[in-house]
Motif scaffolding. Structure first.
Motif, PDB file in Angstrom:
ATOM      1  N   UNK A  80      33.871  35.590  52.650  1.00 18.04           N
ATOM      2  CA  UNK A  80      34.758  35.777  51.506  1.00 18.04           C
ATOM      3  C   UNK A  80      34.763  37.253  51.133  1.00 18.04           C
ATOM      4  N   UNK A  81      35.956  37.799  50.898  1.00 22.89           N
ATOM      5  CA  UNK A  81      36.002  39.213  50.513  1.00 22.89           C
ATOM      6  C   UNK A  81      37.264  39.517  49.726  1.00 22.89           C
ATOM      7  N   UNK A  82      37.174  40.563  48.925  1.00 24.34           N
ATOM      8  CA  UNK A  82      38.327  41.138  48.237  1.00 24.34           C
ATOM      9  C   UNK A  82      38.328  42.623  48.584  1.00 24.34           C
ATOM     10  N   UNK A  83      39.431  43.108  49.112  1.00 19.06           N
ATOM     11  CA  UNK A  83      39.482  44.518  49.496  1.00 19.06           C
ATOM     12  C   UNK A  83      40.848  45.104  49.172  1.00 19.06           C
ATOM     13  N   UNK A  84      40.928  46.420  49.211  1.00 11.55           N
ATOM     14  CA  UNK A  84      42.206  47.093  49.023  1.00 11.55           C
ATOM     15  C   UNK A  84      43.045  46.961  50.290  1.00 11.55           C
ATOM     16  N   UNK A  85      44.330  47.176  50.127  1.00 17.04           N
ATOM     17  CA  UNK A  85      45.275  46.980  51.224  1.00 17.04           C
ATOM     18  C   UNK A  85      44.961  47.871  52.426  1.00 17.04           C
ATOM     19  N   UNK A  86      44.441  49.064  52.160  1.00 21.45           N
ATOM     20  CA  UNK A  86      44.228  50.028  53.240  1.00 21.45           C
ATOM     21  C   UNK A  86      43.006  49.712  54.097  1.00 21.45           C
ATOM     22  N   UNK A  87      42.134  48.808  53.645  1.00 24.58           N
ATOM     23  CA  UNK A  87      40.916  48.491  54.400  1.00 24.58           C
ATOM     24  C   UNK A  87      40.789  46.991  54.637  1.00 24.58           C
ATOM     25  N   UNK A 167      42.677  39.243  50.231  1.00 25.48           N
ATOM     26  CA  UNK A 167      41.686  38.202  49.977  1.00 25.48           C
ATOM     27  C   UNK A 167      41.405  37.447  51.273  1.00 25.48           C
ATOM     28  N   UNK A 168      40.141  37.184  51.528  1.00 23.61           N
ATOM     29  CA  UNK A 168      39.754  36.446  52.724  1.00 23.61           C
ATOM     30  C   UNK A 168      38.975  35.196  52.322  1.00 23.61           C
ATOM     31  N   UNK A 169      39.428  34.037  52.817  1.00 26.30           N
ATOM     32  CA  UNK A 169      38.786  32.755  52.540  1.00 26.30           C
ATOM     33  C   UNK A 169      38.307  32.126  53.852  1.00 26.30           C
ATOM     34  N   UNK A 170      37.111  31.525  53.877  1.00 24.47           N
ATOM     35  CA  UNK A 170      36.778  30.654  55.011  1.00 24.47           C
ATOM     36  C   UNK A 170      37.542  29.338  54.864  1.00 24.47           C
ATOM     37  N   UNK A 171      38.039  28.815  55.960  1.00 24.75           N
ATOM     38  CA  UNK A 171      38.784  27.546  55.920  1.00 24.75           C
ATOM     39  C   UNK A 171      37.823  26.400  56.202  1.00 24.75           C
ATOM     40  N   UNK A 172      37.786  25.417  55.307  1.00 33.34           N
ATOM     41  CA  UNK A 172      36.908  24.260  55.487  1.00 33.34           C
ATOM     42  C   UNK A 172      37.688  23.015  55.901  1.00 33.34           C
ATOM     43  N   UNK A 173      38.973  22.989  55.579  1.00 31.41           N
ATOM     44  CA  UNK A 173      39.809  21.844  55.917  1.00 31.41           C
ATOM     45  C   UNK A 173      41.206  22.364  56.214  1.00 31.41           C
ATOM     46  N   UNK A 174      41.671  22.150  57.430  1.00 31.46           N
ATOM     47  CA  UNK A 174      42.969  22.679  57.849  1.00 31.46           C
ATOM     48  C   UNK A 174      44.120  22.044  57.071  1.00 31.46           C
ATOM     49  N   UNK A 175      43.853  20.932  56.365  1.00 30.21           N
ATOM     50  CA  UNK A 175      44.887  20.272  55.566  1.00 30.21           C
ATOM     51  C   UNK A 175      44.929  20.779  54.129  1.00 30.21           C
ATOM     52  N   UNK A 176      44.105  21.783  53.798  1.00 30.17           N
ATOM     53  CA  UNK A 176      44.109  22.341  52.448  1.00 30.17           C
ATOM     54  C   UNK A 176      45.432  23.054  52.153  1.00 30.17           C
ATOM     55  N   UNK A 177      45.657  23.274  50.866  1.00 33.60           N
ATOM     56  CA  UNK A 177      46.863  23.971  50.393  1.00 33.60           C
ATOM     57  C   UNK A 177      46.433  25.213  49.620  1.00 33.60           C
ATOM     58  N   UNK A 178      46.996  26.355  49.979  1.00 35.74           N
ATOM     59  CA  UNK A 178      46.752  27.591  49.223  1.00 35.74           C
ATOM     60  C   UNK A 178      47.652  27.580  47.988  1.00 35.74           C
ATOM     61  N   UNK A 179      47.051  27.653  46.810  1.00 34.65           N
ATOM     62  CA  UNK A 179      47.814  27.697  45.561  1.00 34.65           C
ATOM     63  C   UNK A 179      47.665  29.084  44.946  1.00 34.65           C
ATOM     64  N   UNK A 180      48.792  29.721  44.675  1.00 31.83           N
ATOM     65  CA  UNK A 180      48.812  31.057  44.078  1.00 31.83           C
ATOM     66  C   UNK A 180      49.469  30.945  42.706  1.00 31.83           C
ATOM     67  N   UNK A 181      48.706  31.252  41.668  1.00 34.37           N
ATOM     68  CA  UNK A 181      49.189  31.094  40.300  1.00 34.37           C
ATOM     69  C   UNK A 181      49.113  32.431  39.574  1.00 34.37           C
TER      70      UNK A 181
END
Length: 204
Positions: A80-87, A167-181
């Motif tokens: 899991x990570x949060x980084x700037x666009x350039x890196x 943003x980087x997430x590990x995937x635990x279930x390929x049937x998951x849904x990414x929700x952006x609020x």
């Protein structure tokens, strides 16, 4: 309709440099869609827990005879990570090649739980609703994948905010849904909802 509910849910909380050491837990009762009642609260001091092991805790609720049974593991953030666009992690060709090898067909069964990871670049929002009396908003963006959650910083007094975060997430279930609020920060009050989009991983 249960006094002894079993949820069996797993939540990952990602602590970075601004981490908090107290985990606050609330238990609520819901009669219908409009009426909710707080049944009890408890706290866990994360710093007091041993690292890299699963801790079984029975937590009494304040002002209640009830208790919560929880399994809590404290370990370094992985995947899991949060980084700037350039890196961003996939921006480096050598790292991209390593990842391609890691998820190649010949390595498919090396780690069954390692399904993959999702990288999301949150660039900007355009023409958001004005939530403040000044005709502006203080927007921030929350990304949720399964029970994982990460968020951007707040851009104040802006209806066209630019976050430019990766943003980087590990995937635990390929049937998951990414929700952006997108929410409007409102001081000590709960944030105001500004908009939402849901993206099934299988559609990517």
């Amino acid at each position: 309709k249960s006094a002894n509910p079993q949820w069996r849910e797993q939540f990952d909380f990602h602590y970075f440099s601004d981490r908090k050491d107290m985990l606050d837990i609330e238990v609520w009762r819901k009669d219908n869609k409009k009426h909710e009642e707080l049944l009890g609260t408890c706290q866990v001091d994360i710093t007091a827990l041993p690292m890299k092991q699963t801790n079984c805790l029975e937590l009494p609720l304040e002002k209640q005879l009830a208790s919560l049974l929880m399994l809590i593991a404290v370990s370094p953030c992985a995947g899991v990570s949060i980084s700037d666009l350039c890196v961003c992690p996939l921006g480096d060709p050598s790292e991209r090649q390593q990842i391609s090898q890691r998820y190649s067909i010949k390595n498919s069964f090396r780690d069954i739980k390692d399904i993959g990871f999702l990288q999301v670049k949150v660039l900007k929002a355009v023409d958001l609703l004005a939530a403040d009396f000044s005709g502006k908003s203080d927007p921030f963006c929350v990304l949720e994948l399964g029970n994982d959650s990460l968020q951007t910083h707040t851009v104040y007094k802006n209806l066209n905010p630019e976050w430019n975060k990766v943003f980087t997430f590990p995937i635990k279930d390929i049937h998951d849904v990414l929700e952006v609020t997108v929410f409007d920060e409102d001081g000590d009050k709960p944030p105001d909802f500004l908009g939402k989009v849901a993206i099934p991983l299988l559609s990517v």
